[in-house]
Design a protein around this motif. Structure first.
Motif, short mmCIF file in Angstrom:
data_model
loop_
_atom_site.label_atom_id
_atom_site.label_comp_id
_atom_site.label_asym_id
_atom_site.label_seq_id
_atom_site.Cartn_x
_atom_site.Cartn_y
_atom_site.Cartn_z
N GLN A 72 -131.45 18.51 25.50
CA GLN A 72 -131.45 17.31 25.11
C GLN A 72 -130.05 16.66 24.89
N PRO A 106 -121.38 16.95 20.44
CA PRO A 106 -122.54 17.29 19.80
C PRO A 106 -122.61 18.78 19.43
N LYS A 122 -127.22 9.75 29.22
CA LYS A 122 -127.76 8.16 28.90
C LYS A 122 -126.38 7.43 28.48
N GLY A 123 -125.51 8.38 27.79
CA GLY A 123 -124.40 7.79 27.21
C GLY A 123 -123.21 7.30 28.57
N ASP A 158 -128.41 13.29 26.73
CA ASP A 158 -127.87 12.20 25.81
C ASP A 158 -126.39 11.90 26.20
#
Length: 596
Positions: A66, A178, A73-74, A70
């Motif tokens: 994930q 993250p 997608k960023g 992320d």
């Protein structure tokens, strides 16, 4: 001691019993057993592969997958996402990897239409000779699996920055955020990783007395209240601080700055010969992947030594001399040929594979003619008691985590990273939250061996990423964790796809074999091999009739039903025409393939 057997011993895993000993029906009764459910399409024992268009990640932990998505997608690319996932796995899967270890990767760059390989492996102390090392070892005839002596420079952090500077699009400070957050706030421990943590604690506890190494920092970091259980929230604030420092101050913080001083001070207190100069001198190396053709337009690509990647290429060159598809995939003939090809390739691994800066590799090892010569040594009816290395010319044609990420632009990353034996050698530098690798255990102590310990040298390495081309175009990233299982696993997956038409998920879920034994790269060049025939470990999905026939052919076969010895697979295939990606992950691990 055989590499796999020794790894199981350190991990607290007993060596396998016979097939009869490992069955569960005797324990719970035949009426209580249950098999797989049915599926409307595909094999009953494999779930569907994941298909997506804009980005794909496959890792050994769902949260790491994930994180990679992320990042994509960023606005990040596949390299950014791979580094972010790798950092997360060092926190969430410490039984397989971490920044105390090494890293290798193959990257396909669509802008240049080329494969790039990076060797992020570390070296031995420059100020310690083989004679000085032997004095420290006393009567021991091999390096230990724990303590200061098998430590080599951790290469992962430098490899991250090399990859990022060449192909990345986001600053390292953002990529590591993250994992820093999860390290501070905590994450729930995954089931398979919890099992490995428990085994690791028991093994390290047993080895504390035997080897007398300092386990106190590691115990405080991971095992203050015993081994974490599945679902338990685990935090590592020390690692959060370390990663935050690396993100803000760059790679020099790890190799030249305050972090380096802490590491060297700690290692020297343990009796290590490492100096600040050793850390400051470390650098990764960009290398050229080599590819060999198999069948139907497929090519397998691997990294050169000091990895064992070329062993998979040697196996391919041997096996393409026989049409395996004439038999069923689970037949004794197919498994016999795969096993004998592995044994032939590994005889060369033990003789020739080493740091190329110290021992050039005979490139004829990868020629089709040499593959035919080695194939001719296989007896189709019997296991050969012992295979020796070949005589190639010097010149000619030219525990671990694996993850892979691909993005919408076609950038593809095949990355593998490890501390070698599970969590590593047990040593955790003060307040930094990671464990040093014990990769130096794979040096030979025979001064005549190409893989002999020398100052400033990289040891033989088991971890290997792979890449597959189809009809000359980039097609698939592929990797499989697990010591000497890795080249065997790469070849078995390729065979499943090319010869038997399996999809990406079926190719990884299918029952595997793992041959262990024969001469090792840590042994002396002369003298008898400790285990010339070796043992063929198989999963329960191999038919019982096949196992009996293999035994009749002279193979020593044992069945293991817990998946531990058969690696951890991830893969992504990308259609070069449509850009649609297919991902697969490993049922034997906690992992997840996912896309968007």
């Amino acid at each position: 001691m055989r590499l796999i057997a020794a790894a199981l011993l350190l991990a607290g895993t007993a060596l396998p019993a016979t097939a009869q000993d490992s069955t569960s029906e005797e324990a719970i009764g035949p009426s209580e057993t249950i098999g797989a459910g049915g599926r409307p399409i595909g094999k009953d024992w494999a779930r569907s592969p994941v298909i997506a268009q804009h980005g794909m990640a496959a890792t050994a932990h769902p949260l790491a997958t994930q994180i990679a998505l992320d990042i994509l997608k960023g606005g990040g690319n596949a390299v950014d996402a791979a580094i972010a996932a790798n950092a997360a796995l060092g926190l969430m899967e410490p039984t397989g990897n971490g920044i105390g270890g090494d890293l290798f990767a193959i990257i396909y760059d669509p802008k240049t239409d080329k494969l790039y390989g990076i060797n992020g492996s570390g070296r031995s102390p420059k100020g310690q000779t083989l004679e000085q090392l032997k004095e420290k070892l006393g009567d021991a005839d091999a390096l230990p699996p724990v303590g200061p002596l098998p430590v080599t420079i951790p290469g992962t952090v430098d490899a991250w920055f090399e990859m990022s500077e060449r192909f990345g699009s986001k600053p390292m400070s953002e990529v590591l955020v993250p994992t820093v957050r999860y390290a501070r706030e905590g994450h729930p421990v995954a089931p398979v990783i919890a099992m490995y943590l428990d085994r690791s604690l028991r093994a390290y506890t047993a080895n504390e007395e035997r080897y007398g190494f300092d386990f106190s920092n590691a115990r405080a970091t991971w095992f203050a209240d015993g081994a974490p259980e599945a679902g338990e929230i685990f935090k590592n604030p020390d690692l959060a601080n370390t990663l935050e420092t690396i993100g803000e101050q760059g790679r020099d913080a790890f190799y030249k700055g305050d972090l380096a001083e802490v590491m060297v001070d700690y290692l020297q207190r343990q009796g290590s010969a490492f100096s600040l100069e050793d850390f400051a001198a470390h650098e990764s190396e960009w290398v050229e992947p080599a590819c060999v053709s198999y069948r139907k337009g497929y090519e397998l690509c691997e990294l050169p030594p000091n990895t064992q990647g070329f062993a998979a290429l040697q196996m391919v060159n041997i096996l393409k001399n026989i049409d395996l598809a004439q038999w069923d995939r689970g037949s004794p003939e197919v498994i016999h040929y795969i096993t004998e090809a592995k044994r032939l390739a590994y005889a060369d691994v033990a003789r020739f594979y080493a740091d190329p800066d110290f021992a050039p590799l005979p490139m004829e090892l990868l020629s089709e003619e040499y593959g035919r010569e080695r194939f001719a040594l296989i007896d189709p009816a019997r296991a050969t008691p012992e295979f020796g290395p070949g005589e190639p010319k010097l010149e000619g044609p030219g525990d671990t985590t694996y993850l892979t990420v691909a993005d919408k632009d076609g950038l593809m990353v095949s990355l593998i990273q490890s501390n070698y034996r599970g969590m590593g050698g047990g040593l955790t530098p003060d307040g930094l939250g990671f464990m040093f690798q014990d990769r130096g255990e794979l040096f030979s102590l025979d001064p005549a061996h190409p893989n002999a310990y020398e100052p400033g040298k990289r040891p033989f390495h088991t971890i290997i990423p792979a890449f597959v081309k189809k009809d000359g175009k980039p097609y698939m990233t592929l990797g499989l964790m697990g010591g000497g299982m890795q080249p065997q696993g790469h070849v078995q997956v390729l065979i499943n796809i090319v010869d038997y038409g399996m999809n990406l998920q079926e190719a990884g879920d299918a029952a595997r074999i793992n041959h262990d034994g024969g001469r090792q790269p840590t042994e002396a060049l002369t003298g008898p091999s400790a285990d010339p025939l070796g043992t063929l470990f198989v999963e329960p999905g191999i038919p019982a009739a096949t196992i009996e026939k293999l035994r009749a052919m002279g193979h020593k076969v044992e069945v293991i039903d817990n998946g531990i010895m058969f690696g951890g697979y991830q893969a992504i295939a990308r259609d070069p025409e449509t850009g649609v990606m297919t991902g697969a992950t490993e049922m034997r691990k906690d992992g997840q393939a996912q896309g968007f």
